[in-house]
Design a protein around this motif. Sequence first.
Motif, PDB file in Angstrom:
ATOM      1  N   LEU A  12       0.834  -1.210   0.000  1.00  0.00           N
ATOM      2  CA  LEU A  12       0.000   0.000   0.000  1.00  0.00           C
ATOM      3  C   LEU A  12       0.867   1.258   0.000  1.00  0.00           C
ATOM      4  CD1 LEU A  12      -2.900  -1.065   2.381  1.00  0.00           C
ATOM      5  CD2 LEU A  12      -3.024  -0.688  -0.102  1.00  0.00           C
ATOM      6  N   TRP A  13       1.960   1.221   0.754  1.00  0.00           N
ATOM      7  CA  TRP A  13       2.863   2.378   0.756  1.00  0.00           C
ATOM      8  C   TRP A  13       3.445   2.603  -0.640  1.00  0.00           C
ATOM      9  CZ3 TRP A  13       7.767   3.900  -0.319  1.00  0.00           C
ATOM     10  CH2 TRP A  13       8.143   5.151   0.167  1.00  0.00           C
ATOM     11  N   SER A  65       2.964   5.958  -2.700  1.00  0.00           N
ATOM     12  CA  SER A  65       4.109   6.826  -2.988  1.00  0.00           C
ATOM     13  C   SER A  65       4.557   6.759  -4.447  1.00  0.00           C
ATOM     14  CB  SER A  65       5.285   6.487  -2.067  1.00  0.00           C
ATOM     15  OG  SER A  65       5.788   5.205  -2.369  1.00  0.00           O
ATOM     16  N   GLY A  66       4.374   5.629  -5.082  1.00  0.00           N
ATOM     17  CA  GLY A  66       4.837   5.476  -6.453  1.00  0.00           C
ATOM     18  C   GLY A  66       3.798   5.786  -7.516  1.00  0.00           C
ATOM     19  N   PHE A  67       2.524   5.583  -7.166  1.00  0.00           N
ATOM     20  CA  PHE A  67       1.488   5.705  -8.194  1.00  0.00           C
ATOM     21  C   PHE A  67       0.276   6.523  -7.751  1.00  0.00           C
ATOM     22  CE2 PHE A  67       3.785   1.726  -8.766  1.00  0.00           C
ATOM     23  CZ  PHE A  67       4.260   1.891 -10.064  1.00  0.00           C
ATOM     24  N   SER A  68       0.287   7.020  -6.522  1.00  0.00           N
ATOM     25  CA  SER A  68      -0.840   7.790  -5.976  1.00  0.00           C
ATOM     26  C   SER A  68      -2.168   7.048  -6.155  1.00  0.00           C
ATOM     27  CB  SER A  68      -0.920   9.172  -6.630  1.00  0.00           C
ATOM     28  OG  SER A  68       0.260   9.889  -6.410  1.00  0.00           O
ATOM     29  N   TRP A  87      -4.887  -0.733 -13.742  1.00  0.00           N
ATOM     30  CA  TRP A  87      -4.064  -1.913 -13.498  1.00  0.00           C
ATOM     31  C   TRP A  87      -3.794  -2.096 -12.008  1.00  0.00           C
ATOM     32  CZ3 TRP A  87       0.514  -1.778 -10.904  1.00  0.00           C
ATOM     33  CH2 TRP A  87       1.111  -0.529 -10.734  1.00  0.00           C
ATOM     34  N   LEU A  88      -3.536  -0.981 -11.297  1.00  0.00           N
ATOM     35  CA  LEU A  88      -3.238  -1.055  -9.867  1.00  0.00           C
ATOM     36  C   LEU A  88      -4.453  -1.538  -9.076  1.00  0.00           C
ATOM     37  CD1 LEU A  88      -1.296  -0.607  -7.509  1.00  0.00           C
ATOM     38  CD2 LEU A  88      -2.011   1.791  -7.488  1.00  0.00           C
TER      39      LEU A  88
END
Length: 181
Positions: free
Chosen positions: A107-108, A112-115, A120-121
């Motif tokens: 989740l972090w 942090s990487g993709f908001s 896909w996420l």
Amino acid sequence: MSGDLATSGTEGSKAKRKAYLSIASVVALALAAWWFEPAWLYEWLKVLHVVAVISWMVGLFYLPRLFVYHADAAAGSEPAATFVVMEQRLLKVIMGPAMMVSWTVGLWLAWSGFSFSGLWLWIKIAAVVGLTLFHVFLSRSARRFAAGTNTMTARQWRIANEVPTVLMIVAIIMVVIKPFG
């Protein structure tokens, strides 16, 4: 036989303490790294996430396999008692902590990487929710085995063993290919 169980209980307690100490150390290091936010943090958290996911997946594949053998063991037999100990240790010492680390770090990383953006996420997260529900199902099934109330056959457990494979494939495709940008 009671001596064997006492030894198994002692070994299990030691393994549990080591697992919790390891988790606490990782969490403390992660919090310190997050606080100072060094440039290397994101990449190392990806490494931690992959290691935790692999550990969790191993358990999700192995526990149903143990259930296949346990379902064929005579209730109350020595092999059945051994399977109960193995199943409980796998759940408590490996699978539970690995799932928690996978979720927390995952989740972090998503934040942090993709908001949390990208279809896909969200599909990947849905697959992980499916893996978590399967984990809960396995955990409850282990309690039923321990109580001698399992109702599934060895064949049904072999089929159930395919569930994490399908969900894992979906998650990997989403992360590697990102088909829905």
